[in-house]
Design a protein around this motif. Structure first.
Motif, short mmCIF file in Angstrom:
data_model
loop_
_atom_site.label_atom_id
_atom_site.label_comp_id
_atom_site.label_asym_id
_atom_site.label_seq_id
_atom_site.Cartn_x
_atom_site.Cartn_y
_atom_site.Cartn_z
N GLU A 122 0.83 -1.21 0.00
CA GLU A 122 0.00 0.00 0.00
C GLU A 122 0.86 1.26 0.00
N SER A 123 1.99 1.23 0.68
CA SER A 123 2.89 2.39 0.70
C SER A 123 3.44 2.66 -0.69
N ILE A 124 3.80 1.61 -1.42
CA ILE A 124 4.27 1.79 -2.80
C ILE A 124 3.17 2.38 -3.66
N ARG A 125 1.96 1.85 -3.53
CA ARG A 125 0.84 2.35 -4.33
C ARG A 125 0.56 3.82 -4.03
N GLN A 126 0.58 4.18 -2.75
CA GLN A 126 0.32 5.57 -2.38
C GLN A 126 1.46 6.49 -2.84
N ALA A 127 2.71 6.01 -2.72
CA ALA A 127 3.85 6.82 -3.14
C ALA A 127 3.81 7.10 -4.64
N ARG A 128 3.43 6.10 -5.42
CA ARG A 128 3.33 6.30 -6.87
C ARG A 128 2.21 7.30 -7.20
N GLY A 129 1.11 7.21 -6.47
CA GLY A 129 0.04 8.18 -6.67
C GLY A 129 0.45 9.58 -6.28
N MET A 130 1.18 9.69 -5.17
CA MET A 130 1.66 11.00 -4.73
C MET A 130 2.66 11.57 -5.73
N LEU A 131 3.53 10.71 -6.27
CA LEU A 131 4.50 11.15 -7.26
C LEU A 131 3.82 11.63 -8.53
N THR A 132 2.78 10.93 -8.95
CA THR A 132 2.02 11.36 -10.13
C THR A 132 1.44 12.75 -9.92
N TYR A 133 0.92 12.98 -8.73
CA TYR A 133 0.35 14.29 -8.40
C TYR A 133 1.43 15.36 -8.36
N TRP A 134 2.54 15.09 -7.68
CA TRP A 134 3.60 16.08 -7.55
C TRP A 134 4.26 16.39 -8.91
N SER A 135 4.53 15.35 -9.69
CA SER A 135 5.25 15.57 -10.95
C SER A 135 4.38 16.21 -12.03
N SER A 136 3.07 16.27 -11.79
CA SER A 136 2.18 16.91 -12.75
C SER A 136 2.16 18.43 -12.60
N LYS A 137 2.82 18.93 -11.56
CA LYS A 137 2.83 20.36 -11.28
C LYS A 137 4.25 20.92 -11.39
N LYS A 138 4.35 22.18 -11.74
CA LYS A 138 5.67 22.81 -11.83
C LYS A 138 6.34 22.87 -10.46
N ALA A 190 -3.72 -0.96 6.23
CA ALA A 190 -3.08 -1.89 7.16
C ALA A 190 -3.85 -2.02 8.46
N GLY A 191 -4.59 -0.97 8.83
CA GLY A 191 -5.33 -1.01 10.08
C GLY A 191 -6.70 -1.62 9.96
N PHE A 192 -7.41 -1.30 8.86
CA PHE A 192 -8.80 -1.71 8.74
C PHE A 192 -9.16 -2.37 7.41
N GLY A 193 -8.19 -2.49 6.50
CA GLY A 193 -8.50 -3.11 5.21
C GLY A 193 -9.25 -2.21 4.26
N LYS A 194 -9.21 -0.89 4.51
CA LYS A 194 -9.89 0.09 3.65
C LYS A 194 -8.86 0.76 2.76
N SER A 195 -9.01 0.66 1.45
CA SER A 195 -8.03 1.21 0.52
C SER A 195 -8.60 2.39 -0.25
N TYR A 196 -7.77 3.44 -0.41
CA TYR A 196 -8.19 4.65 -1.11
C TYR A 196 -7.10 5.07 -2.09
N SER A 197 -7.50 5.70 -3.17
CA SER A 197 -6.54 6.26 -4.11
C SER A 197 -5.97 7.55 -3.54
N PHE A 198 -4.69 7.82 -3.85
CA PHE A 198 -4.08 9.05 -3.33
C PHE A 198 -4.76 10.26 -3.96
N GLN A 199 -4.97 11.27 -3.14
CA GLN A 199 -5.56 12.52 -3.59
C GLN A 199 -4.76 13.66 -2.97
N GLY A 200 -4.17 14.51 -3.81
CA GLY A 200 -3.38 15.63 -3.32
C GLY A 200 -4.21 16.59 -2.50
#
Length: 568
Positions: A174-190, A210-220
């Motif tokens: 999940e950390s990898i998935r969130q980091a990739r989503g965060m990177l996509t958000y950050w790299s899309s901006k100057k 990891a705590g409750f089994g609830k997964s969300y897509s990263f949102q800046g």
């Protein structure tokens, strides 16, 4: 009948005068007790535990006194929350490995000696945790932080099994998935100025999975749409974590009052929603156990199953019930979320800013990431294979929390005087003395960390086994993480009461580093006529002068530094 104005002033002034006199009477008593120990002392006229002082110390009075000639002594040096981050090792280099701060409330013994710290951590019954400090985290029920003795052992036995390999794998993916989503958000901006907010979102989402089994897509943070009412699990948890100081100080019962401000009512609604969600998961997991269904492997379900299993074992052996009650399960889940959210989020924000200021360190970890990961897609990065190999990424974490440890540690002598040996001398420490492991001092003491002890240098954590280099494809294969002098690194505490989420935080941090820095680098955005070197110096200046303690150690104004990402 006339009323004398002087009498009115006297009546108004009398309580204040009596309060001041009592304050200095208590200070005198504590001074006499401290003097008998025979160690250096600093006298502080206002207790740092005074709640009113905690509100106004650094905001109003300390800056005021710093401007007047007699305001530069111990009062302005030690009498505010978080003074340790500015002081680091200075006081201990001046006063020695042990000194005591005398206050009207109680005395604070500051300790910066590795061997003595190990002794304190190992003597758990002699130097217990001051539970009164942690009472406020009993929001939903008793937990690891609010118990001691046999009760703490019962909580530890149940909770220890929840932080296991299965949960680490959840954290990793999940950390990898969130980091990739965060990177996509950050790299899309100057440029982005929301690093601290975005790392909090990442940490929240990892905890949700990891705590409750609830997964969300990263949102800046600039994409997120604020909700007025916390009606879902995620919204309620975020509201609770964003307002945890208010919640812990006022308590749930007080927040239920109908006449309170709207923001406070929303916080109460969030606690109700969060508790209702935990209740649903609790009941579902109990039914799954009765039906012999496998668990989901997240912390909540593991906690329920471990508690039931422990209760069953103890009932068979001794006839007693030693599992956790429903409220204790909720209490521990709150502490897991509270302790694991901002600690990791702030550390990630620190690391990103430090890496932006140090491009050579980015190149250092990218070298490792490209060797270990190759061209594999992120969904092929397995925890068991990849995590142990990313030693340089682990070194980034260790070096960052060495200099910027997010959570202070406190011990106490309890109700009895205790003997403590420091550097060959034995001291008798009075009862009811707070014993403060000076983590930021011991983490930066030249005795343990060399002359560059104040420099952020992650490579200090890595050494190469030279004897095997010739037989290896790469010297990176022979790199190992060093073990520092015992007692000189206490970021996750030490002894039996060390942090149960240590591995959780390590896995989350390393996975995030991998998701961000294999193919991308970060740099500060220059302002005006700044060169890149000047911008990097400004980033380092932020880390040296704009970090402070709110509830935890954090960047005070992260929005003042714009960061840009580029593909490498």
């Amino acid at each position: 009948m006339t009323f004398d104005p002087k009498l009115l002033w006297l009546l108004l002034a009398a309580p204040i005068v009596l309060c001041v006199l009592y304050n200095y009477y208590c200070l005198l008593l504590n001074y006499v007790a401290a003097r008998k120990i025979g160690i250096p002392m600093v006298v502080i006229p206002i207790s740092p535990e005074n709640p009113l002082w905690m509100i106004v110390d650094k905001r109003i009075f300390i800056p005021l006194f710093e401007r007047i000639p007699f305001g530069t002594g111990n009062f302005t040096r030690y009498n505010w929350r978080g003074w340790e981050i500015k002081d680091r090792n200075k006081s201990h280099l001046e006063l020695g490995d042990i000194f005591i701060a005398v206050t009207p409330g109680r005395n604070f013994l500051h300790l910066c000696n590795a061997e003595a710290l190990v002794d304190v951590f190992q003597r758990r019954s002699d130097f217990p945790r001051p539970l009164e400090i942690f009472e406020m985290v009993k929001v939903f029920g008793d937990n690891l932080s609010t118990t001691d003795g046999q009760q703490w052992q019962r909580h530890r036995k149940v909770t220890a099994s929840c932080f296991n390999k299965q949960n680490n794998e959840l954290v990793w993916s999940e950390s990898i998935r969130q980091a990739r989503g965060m990177l996509t958000y950050w790299s899309s901006k100057k440029s982005v100025t929301t690093v601290a907010d975005d790392t909090r979102t990442l940490s929240l989402h990892v905890l949700s999975t990891a705590g409750f089994g609830k997964s969300y897509s990263f949102q800046g943070s600039l994409e997120a749409s604020p909700e007025n009412v916390a009606t879902s699990y995620k919204e309620s948890l975020q509201t609770i974590l964003d307002n945890c100081i208010l919640l812990m100080v006022l308590g749930r019962r007080f927040l239920s009052k109908s006449w309170l401000p709207t923001k406070w009512k929303r916080l109460h609604q969030a606690t109700m929603t969060f508790e209702n969600y935990m209740t649903d998961v609790y009941e579902d997991e109990k039914r799954s156990l009765l039906e012999s269904k496998p668990g989901a492997g997240n912390l909540m379900t593991s906690l329920v199953r471990s508690s039931v299993a422990t209760a069953s074992e103890s009932s068979q052996v001794s006839g007693s019930q030693s599992g956790l009650t429903e409220s204790e399960i909720y209490g521990n889940m709150f502490v897991f979320n509270f302790a694991g959210h901002d600690t990791t989020a702030h550390t990630l924000a620190f690391a990103v800013v430090l890496l932006a200021a140090k491009p050579s360190v980015q190149e250092w970890i990218t070298e490792e990431l490209r060797l270990v990961l190759g061209s594999k897609q992120p969904d092929a990065w397995t925890y068991q294979e990849i995590f142990p190999k990313l030693k340089r990424c682990q070194a980034i974490l260790l070096e960052t929390i060495r200099l910027f440890t997010p959570v202070p540690i406190a011990k106490s002598t309890g109700q009895e005087a205790r003997r403590l040996e420091v550097d060959g001398r034995t001291f008798l420490i009075p009862a009811n003395t707070l014993v403060i492991p000076s983590h930021l001092a011991v983490h930066t003491h030249p005795r343990y960390w060399g002359e560059d002890c104040l420099t952020w240098r992650p490579s200090r954590w890595i050494e190469t086994h030279a004897s095997n280099v010739a037989a290896s494809k790469s010297s990176l294969d022979n790199e190992v993480i060093i073990t520092p002098h015992k007692g000189s690194f206490v970021a996750w505490s030490e002894g039996i009461r060390n942090c149960p989420g240590k591995k959780f935080s390590q896995v989350e941090f390393v996975a995030t580093m991998a998701g961000l820095f294999r193919d991308w680098h970060v740099e500060p955005v220059p302002e005006g006529s700044e060169t890149m070197d000047m911008a990097r110096d400004r980033a380092m200046d932020m880390m040296e002068n704009d970090v402070g303690q709110v509830l935890l150690l954090q960047l005070l104004h992260p929005e003042r530094l714009a960061l840009g990402w580029k593909k490498v």
